[in-house]
Design a protein around this motif. Sequence first.
Motif, PDB file in Angstrom:
ATOM      1  N   ASN A 250       0.828  -1.200   0.000  1.00 11.20           N
ATOM      2  CA  ASN A 250       0.000   0.000   0.000  1.00 11.20           C
ATOM      3  C   ASN A 250       0.869   1.259   0.000  1.00 11.20           C
ATOM      4  O   ASN A 250       0.719   2.128  -0.862  1.00 11.20           O
ATOM      5  CB  ASN A 250      -0.922  -0.051   1.228  1.00 11.20           C
ATOM      6  N   ALA A 251       1.767   1.357   0.955  1.00 11.05           N
ATOM      7  CA  ALA A 251       2.635   2.535   1.029  1.00 11.05           C
ATOM      8  C   ALA A 251       3.618   2.554  -0.140  1.00 11.05           C
ATOM      9  O   ALA A 251       3.952   3.626  -0.656  1.00 11.05           O
ATOM     10  CB  ALA A 251       3.388   2.547   2.351  1.00 11.05           C
ATOM     11  N   GLY A 252       4.043   1.384  -0.573  1.00 11.92           N
ATOM     12  CA  GLY A 252       5.007   1.292  -1.664  1.00 11.92           C
ATOM     13  C   GLY A 252       4.476   1.843  -2.969  1.00 11.92           C
ATOM     14  O   GLY A 252       5.232   2.430  -3.762  1.00 11.92           O
ATOM     15  N   TRP A 253       3.178   1.689  -3.213  1.00 10.52           N
ATOM     16  CA  TRP A 253       2.617   2.217  -4.455  1.00 10.52           C
ATOM     17  C   TRP A 253       2.853   3.720  -4.555  1.00 10.52           C
ATOM     18  O   TRP A 253       3.253   4.219  -5.603  1.00 10.52           O
ATOM     19  CB  TRP A 253       1.112   1.908  -4.554  1.00 10.52           C
TER      20      TRP A 253
ATOM     21  N   TYR B 283     -12.090  -2.272   0.076  1.00 12.44           N
ATOM     22  CA  TYR B 283     -10.648  -2.095  -0.119  1.00 12.44           C
ATOM     23  C   TYR B 283     -10.171  -2.707  -1.442  1.00 12.44           C
ATOM     24  O   TYR B 283      -9.560  -1.999  -2.258  1.00 12.44           O
ATOM     25  CB  TYR B 283      -9.918  -2.650   1.096  1.00 12.44           C
ATOM     26  N   PRO B 284     -10.424  -3.989  -1.717  1.00 10.81           N
ATOM     27  CA  PRO B 284      -9.982  -4.502  -3.025  1.00 10.81           C
ATOM     28  C   PRO B 284     -10.722  -3.846  -4.199  1.00 10.81           C
ATOM     29  O   PRO B 284     -10.143  -3.719  -5.284  1.00 10.81           O
ATOM     30  CB  PRO B 284     -10.260  -6.008  -2.954  1.00 10.81           C
ATOM     31  N   LEU B 285     -11.949  -3.418  -3.985  1.00 14.02           N
ATOM     32  CA  LEU B 285     -12.653  -2.722  -5.064  1.00 14.02           C
ATOM     33  C   LEU B 285     -11.953  -1.404  -5.395  1.00 14.02           C
ATOM     34  O   LEU B 285     -11.736  -1.078  -6.568  1.00 14.02           O
ATOM     35  CB  LEU B 285     -14.118  -2.481  -4.689  1.00 14.02           C
TER      36      LEU B 285
ATOM     37  N   VAL C  24      -1.040  -5.950  -7.804  1.00 11.98           N
ATOM     38  CA  VAL C  24      -0.641  -6.863  -6.722  1.00 11.98           C
ATOM     39  C   VAL C  24      -1.339  -6.452  -5.432  1.00 11.98           C
ATOM     40  O   VAL C  24      -1.811  -7.308  -4.667  1.00 11.98           O
ATOM     41  CB  VAL C  24       0.898  -6.891  -6.568  1.00 11.98           C
ATOM     42  N   LEU C  25      -1.435  -5.150  -5.180  1.00 16.45           N
ATOM     43  CA  LEU C  25      -2.139  -4.652  -3.996  1.00 16.45           C
ATOM     44  C   LEU C  25      -3.620  -5.041  -4.024  1.00 16.45           C
ATOM     45  O   LEU C  25      -4.184  -5.439  -3.004  1.00 16.45           O
ATOM     46  CB  LEU C  25      -1.985  -3.135  -3.870  1.00 16.45           C
ATOM     47  N   ALA C  26      -4.242  -4.946  -5.192  1.00 17.73           N
ATOM     48  CA  ALA C  26      -5.652  -5.340  -5.310  1.00 17.73           C
ATOM     49  C   ALA C  26      -5.831  -6.824  -4.976  1.00 17.73           C
ATOM     50  O   ALA C  26      -6.753  -7.197  -4.242  1.00 17.73           O
ATOM     51  CB  ALA C  26      -6.174  -5.033  -6.710  1.00 17.73           C
TER      52      ALA C  26
ATOM     53  N   THR D 116      -8.681  -2.116  -7.102  1.00 13.36           N
ATOM     54  CA  THR D 116      -8.890  -2.511  -8.494  1.00 13.36           C
ATOM     55  C   THR D 116      -9.114  -1.270  -9.360  1.00 13.36           C
ATOM     56  O   THR D 116      -8.552  -1.148 -10.454  1.00 13.36           O
ATOM     57  CB  THR D 116     -10.070  -3.493  -8.608  1.00 13.36           C
ATOM     58  N   PHE D 117      -9.910  -0.344  -8.861  1.00 16.44           N
ATOM     59  CA  PHE D 117     -10.096   0.923  -9.561  1.00 16.44           C
ATOM     60  C   PHE D 117      -8.748   1.639  -9.708  1.00 16.44           C
ATOM     61  O   PHE D 117      -8.416   2.165 -10.777  1.00 16.44           O
ATOM     62  CB  PHE D 117     -11.100   1.809  -8.822  1.00 16.44           C
TER      63      PHE D 117
END
Length: 155
Positions: A87-90, A135-137, A109-111, A140-141
């Motif tokens: 999350n923070a890495g993105w 969160y995954p939605l 990968v985060l999704a 994905t967006f």
Amino acid sequence: MIPTAAAVVATGVVGGLASRPARTEWFKKLRKPPYQPPPQVFPIAWNALYSTIAGVSASTIDEFDRQGRTEDKRRYIAALGANLVLNAGWSWLFFSQRRLGTAAVAAGVLAASSADLTRRSVSARGKAAAPLAAYPLWCTFATVLSSHIWFLNRR
């Protein structure tokens, strides 16, 4: 609850610091798709998501304890830690490093990681874990948006 909340807050702080270049000329000059939300949407969405991640994750960990599912608890904590690093890495990849293609892959990968966290939470808490599905939605967006921005700005 406190360790989970602290980990999520730390993720938000690191990601927020990395996102400061969103106010720079570089970001303003990037071509963006028409469905790019206005800037004020992101802090609102992320604060709500971070609250949900912290709350659902803490209660999931507690539920694994109550059910005596020690190995599931250990795996959840590891999966949560990896997810928060992603999350923070993105933000660091996209904003600080300006590596748009790598950031798009990292968002995917985060999704997937966020969907896995949701699956693990549902296995422990059932419908009570449903709020984590946002969160995954959202991720994905973010993957679609990141990929489109990368595509529009390839050289």
